[in-house]
Design an enzyme around this catalytic site. Structure first.
Site, PDB file in Angstrom:
ATOM      1  N   ARG A  34       2.839   6.031   0.238  1.00 10.47           N
ATOM      2  CA  ARG A  34       3.784   5.859   1.346  1.00 10.47           C
ATOM      3  C   ARG A  34       5.124   6.527   1.068  1.00 10.47           C
ATOM      4  NH1 ARG A  34       4.493   0.711   1.196  1.00 10.47           N
ATOM      5  NH2 ARG A  34       2.817   0.113   2.628  1.00 10.47           N
ATOM      6  N   GLU A  96     -10.158   1.437   9.254  1.00 12.77           N
ATOM      7  CA  GLU A  96      -9.610   2.641   9.904  1.00 12.77           C
ATOM      8  C   GLU A  96     -10.579   3.807   9.786  1.00 12.77           C
ATOM      9  OE1 GLU A  96      -4.747   2.202   9.374  1.00 12.77           O
ATOM     10  OE2 GLU A  96      -5.845   3.772   8.327  1.00 12.77           O
TER      11      GLU A  96
END
Length: 1082
Positions: A34, A96
């Site tokens: 991230r 996902e």
């Protein structure tokens, strides 16, 4: 959950019918990437203009992926999956991944995996860090495990990108290029009120892509104010910006430069800041700014839009040369002044923005005025008036639509009436910017064209403006460059209706209540006011031309106040003097340069007439020109006193020593030309057409060294021509139609006119001598009219041709109608430039074919009643002859060879060898060709269109019409119109064929004829090729000699239409048809 989005607007509509919201969905393991790789990747995607979904808060608060996240995946065109070491340890990430692969299967979503410091085989086999989490999952998520394993195996098998210990920055840069390539050209996201934008964007893109992708390319978007240049540029910028490393849109540069100090420095800083992503720049000097732009951007592929450029220094400061920018850069400039681009860049493409078509205008106006795609019933007619008034200008449609929105019918009617007198200020303000930037002499040309000459031929306008000393050649060029004028294919000069209205308002605004204080008068009421009240002190020009005759009683002394009058044109206006006064021509201004007055009321110009500046004098239907000697008119270049029946002789030419044009058409009592005409060394045109009592020409005409045109047509009393005719070395056109000179008396010196381009003869009983003169037979070796491009020998009793006729290799048009030959010599096929040949009414002509040159485009054979064989498709030498033809009344030919066979033989050759040109043929017949896919026995037909009808293989439209041709003459035409999904019919275009009166009258009895027509793609309205509509409507109709519609259903038997594609040519079978059950003749 907090979400981040890139700074650019979203795309709309994927390759399928579903709508997408994002270009890219990023799937990643938050704790791994991230704050490093993924954040850098997202930033690079955003800077590239790729609209990306990033879930910044990857905290698994639940066991299942959120519906919002699922929706984001579904609404993305592409998913990028960053497979890092701990990716599989997140059940959220695995969910996902499953959803992403489902979208890949269902929606063809692009899936791009990145193997970030992991081995793809570990992902595929679920071993190592990708296998360990599954020991836990077997207990907690037993029903999902197999889906997750399959998803990891599948994604690892896709072509992906692996990053281990390499340079991350370079990896991201290369990967972004791959993403852009995979996404392809960004999808259009056009605002709902930008009607017609998609087709214009496609055209602009073609213009942008004309240069090599590696070159720096400059593109100009040009057009008048309010046409939509900025809107188009912004739409293109939003559409294509993701394809470049850096982008900048500098809006309203003209406005910035008018209001801001150090304007260009400010814009240079803004340009660099945009492209360098906000990095501070310290430009304080224009020249240093130019150096910095070059040094900072010379290796970057950039898209730059410079909006509303109006000065050369703006271009030089912001985008001076192509070496300022990196390979593949595109610099788009919007401007009203095309010349700025052409003078700055050696290689620059120009896209001229077109007005909206009727249907686009209708939709835009309805959207603004009614918030709908169509007005309510009571507003339809009023809406049509507004659309006609705006003439496709988007600015005017938006302004008037917004202004009229919510107003009553009465208020609409009042507003439209007011517009006729007072144009809308908001529209005029935008349009006037270009006018205000003109030089004074250019303003004068603009106002003259706006008030008087919109739609006139360019040469005519130049002649008038030149007489006024306005230097029109360069002036009109400037007005064209600034998008204030355009010249059509017929060489006529036009300005937009609203520009014309603006020009007239500029004139009217000087003194709205007193037209005598205005510079120009074009209105009958204003002219009446000025002449009746004896005003006009400021009037420079009066041009009043009326369709119907008008009368005006006035005091001619009113002209004496018009001291500035330079231009006076009066047509269909009879001035009568008040109280029995006599007209005193001396009242006309001494500044007068140009005088055209039909039915000039004075008997003659007085001896004291002094108008030394007069350049053109056109006095049709006048009584005399001058009775006694007058003062020299040294500047006079043109005299035209045609149709002046009282003119018996032309007096001394010595008073007009610089005359260039003398036009005396139909001066039926003119009996002689004064010998002093030989003094006119600059005379280029002498037109004596229909001077029926003219008996002789001056014998010393050879001294007219500049004469280019001599027209003696219809001079029936002219029995001899001067031998010196051959000394007119500059002569290019000679018309001898209808003169009474015997063939044997024609001066042989005509053969010496080596520059003669056009020769016309008609009515001689024998023309052997003329034919010998043309080819130089029996004369000197240098004799012969071998420069002829146009030759007419009509009704000359020709039975044979000299062998050397084929030497006329410059011939482009040949008219041999109404002669006596039975065949043409084989030498005709040597006429390699011949485009049109007229053999109509050659009643003895029997055979035609191999002697016709392959270059022929038009063949006229009407009423060649003996012709039995022509254009045999079995003869190989004729296979390339794809010319248009008219064969009205050729019944014998049609019976022997078949109308359809002849028509399709020519059409097939035309499509093979000349597919970009129009083709039509008319000949006797009543067949309905089966090749046509859509036919009707009514005078109209609707063609349903496939959504992909306008593909690259489409060549054009083919039509046929079977109709009765009666006597007297009628013409047939077809009007083609588009029909959209709401059945609103747009303005179409009309194609006409006409049967000449004298030919049809000779037919004896009516006969059915077949008209076959092909219209190439290039001639079809361009907007149709980029517009969605469901069908085309074809309406056939007939008109008589008075242009009145006839009983069309009675004359028209059947019609048909077909879209022609490349593969259709070989399938063409001219021998297959459907016969109709009605007589061929009568």
């Amino acid at each position: 959950m907090k979400r981040s989005y890139s700074m650019f607007s979203s795309s709309s509509s994927s390759s399928s019918s579903r709508r997408t919201e994002y270009d890219v969905f990023l799937s990643f393991r938050g704790e791994d990437t991230r704050n490093n790789f993924t954040s850098h990747l997202y930033s690079a995607l955003s800077q590239k203009g790729i609209y990306t979904f990033l879930d910044d808060d990857k905290l698994e608060r639940g066991k299942s992926i959120s519906p919002e996240l699922l929706k984001a995946i579904e609404n993305s065109r592409c998913s990028v999956i960053v497979l890092s070491e701990n990716y599989a340890s997140s059940s959220w990430c695995l969910d996902e991944l499953v959803k992403i692969l489902e979208c890949r299967e269902a929606f063809k979503q692009i899936v791009l995996p990145i193997f970030y410091h992991v081995d793809p085989s570990h992902v595929r086999k679920q071993i190592g860090s990708f296998g360990e989490p599954f020991h836990r999952y077997e207990q907690d998520f037993s029903q999902k495990v197999q889906k997750w394993r399959n998803a990891l195996t599948q994604v690892a098998s896709l072509a992906g990108w692996a990053l281990h210990d390499g340079n991350e920055a370079k990896f991201i840069q290369d990967f972004i290029a791959k993403v852009s390539n995979k996404l392809g050209v960004a999808q259009l996201n056009i605002s709902e009120d930008h009607f017609g934008m998609d087709s214009r964007l496609e055209k602009l893109n073609v213009c942008v892509c004309t240069s090599s992708l590696d070159n720096v390319h400059f593109i100009g978007i040009c057009g008048l104010g309010g046409i939509g240049k900025t809107t188009l540029a912004k739409a293109y910028y939003d559409w294509m910006s993701s394809q470049f490393e850096g982008c900048s849109f500098l809006t309203n540069i003209r406005g910035v430069c008018e209001k801001k100090e150090n304007d260009l420095v400010y814009l240079q800083n803004l340009l660099l800041s945009d492209i360098l992503n906000g990095l501070p720049t310290k430009i304080r000097d224009i020249h240093k700014g130019m150096d910095m732009i070059r040094s900072k951007l010379c290796h970057k592929k950039v898209l730059v839009v410079l909006d509303d450029i109006d000065k050369l220094d703006q271009l030089k400061a912001l985008a001076g040369k192509n070496n300022w920018f990196g390979s593949g850069s595109r610099i788009i400039v919007t401007t009203r002044d095309e010349s700025l681009l052409l003078s700055t860049y050696m290689d620059c493409s120009i896209y001229r923005v077109e007005e909206l078509c009727y249907s686009e205008s209708f939709r835009l106006f309805s959207h603004k005025a009614f918030k709908s795609t169509h007005p309510s019933k009571e507003y339809e007619k009023l809406s049509e008036q507004v659309i006609a008034y705006t003439h496709g200008l988007p600015l005017a449609l938006e302004v008037l639509g917004s202004f009229l929105c919510g107003k009553s019918v009465n208020q609409w009617e009042s507003a439209l009436d007011r517009l006729k007198e007072y144009p809308n200020k908001e529209i005029t303000k935008v349009l006037r910017i270009s006018f205000d930037g003109l030089e004074e002499i250019e303003k004068s040309i603009f106002l003259d064209i706006a008030c008087f000459f919109n739609g006139f031929e360019k040469d005519n306008i130049i002649q008038i403006m030149d007489s006024c000393g306005f230097f029109p050649e360069i002036g009109i060029r400037v007005l064209i460059d600034k998008s204030l004028l355009h010249v059509d294919n017929d060489d006529k000069v036009w300005m937009h209706d609203l520009l014309q209205e603006m020009g007239k308002e500029i004139v009217r605004a000087k003194s709205r209540n007193e037209p005598g204080r205005c510079s120009r008068i074009w209105n009958y009421d204003d002219l009446c006011h000025v002449l009746e009240h004896n005003t006009g002190t400021k009037v420079e020009a009066i041009v009043c031309c009326f369709l119907e005759p008008k009368k005006l009683v006035c005091d001619f002394e009113a002209f004496s106040n018009m001291k500035k009058l330079r231009l006076l044109i009066l047509q269909n206006l009879v001035l009568e003097m008040r109280d029995g006064q006599t007209l005193n021509i001396e009242h006309l201004s001494k500044e007068l340069r140009f005088l055209r007055w039909h039915e000039f009321p004075a008997k003659y110009l007085p001896s004291n007439f002094q108008r030394g500046g007069l350049v053109e004098l056109k006095l049709w239907l006048s009584k005399h020109l001058w009775k006694t000697a007058i003062k020299p008119l040294n500047n006079l270049k043109t005299i035209d006193i045609s149709y002046s029946t009282n003119l018996r002789k032309f007096e001394d030419f010595g008073v007009v020593p610089n005359l260039e044009k003398l036009i005396l058409v139909a001066c039926v009592n003119l009996s002689e030309i004064h010998p002093s005409i030989t003094l006119l060394e600059r005379l280029t045109i002498l037109n004596l057409k229909a001077c029926i009592r003219l008996q002789n020409l001056p014998t010393s005409m050879g001294s007219l060294k500049s004469l280019k045109v001599l027209n003696l047509e219809g001079c029936v009393s002219l029995t001899n021509l001067p031998e010196e005719l051959g000394l007119l070395n500059s002569l290019e056109e000679l018309n001898l139609r209808g003169i009474s000179v015997e063939d044997r008396d024609l001066p042989s010196s005509i053969a010496l006119l080596e520059n003669l381009k056009a020769l016309s003869c008609c009515g001689g009983r024998q023309s052997n001598n003329m034919m010998n003169i043309i080819v130089g037979r029996g004369l000197s070796s240098s004799a012969g009219l071998f420069s002829l491009k146009m030759l007419e020998l009509v009704n000359c009793g020709l039975g044979t041709f000299p062998e050397s006729f084929g030497c006329l290799v410059s011939l482009e048009y040949l008219n041999l109608s109404n002669n006596d030959f039975s065949h043409l010599p084989i030498s005709f096929n040597k006429l390699s430039k011949l485009r049109c040949i007229d053999l109509s009414l050659c009643r003895k002509l029997e055979l035609l074919g191999p002697e016709l040159p392959a270059c022929l485009e038009i063949l006229l054979l009407d009423y060649c009643v003996s012709l039995g064989k022509s254009l045999d498709p079995l003869m190989k030498e004729q296979c390339r002859l794809g010319c248009s033809a008219t064969c009205v009344g050729c019944v014998k030919l049609a019976r022997r060879q078949g109308s359809e066979m002849i028509a399709f033989t020519l059409l097939k050759a035309h499509l093979q060898y000349r597919p970009s040109g129009r083709f039509d043929i008319i000949l006797p017949g009543n067949e309905t060709p089966s090749w046509f896919t859509c036919t009707s026995f009514m005078p109209f037909i609707n063609l349903q269109l496939d959504p992909n009808w306008c593909n690259s293989k489409w060549m054009g439209l083919a039509l046929f019409l079977c109709a009765l041709i009666p006597s007297p003459s009628i013409s047939f035409e077809v009007v083609i119109q588009e029909v959209d999904d709401r059945f609103f019919i747009d303005n179409g275009f009309c194609i006409t064929t006409t049967c000449p009166q004298e030919l049809v009258s000779a037919a004896g009895s009516p006969a059915d004829h077949l008209w076959l027509l092909y219209v190439p793609r290039n001639d079809i309205k361009a907007v149709w090729q980029n517009t969605n509509f469901s069908q085309l409507e074809f309406s056939f109709r007939s008109k008589d000699l008075d242009d009145d519609e006839t009983s069309t259903p009675f004359y028209i038997r059947s019609c048909g239409v077909r879209l022609v594609y490349e593969q259709d040519i070989e399938a063409m079978n001219p021998m297959s048809s459907n016969r109709i059950e009605y007589p061929f003749e009568g």
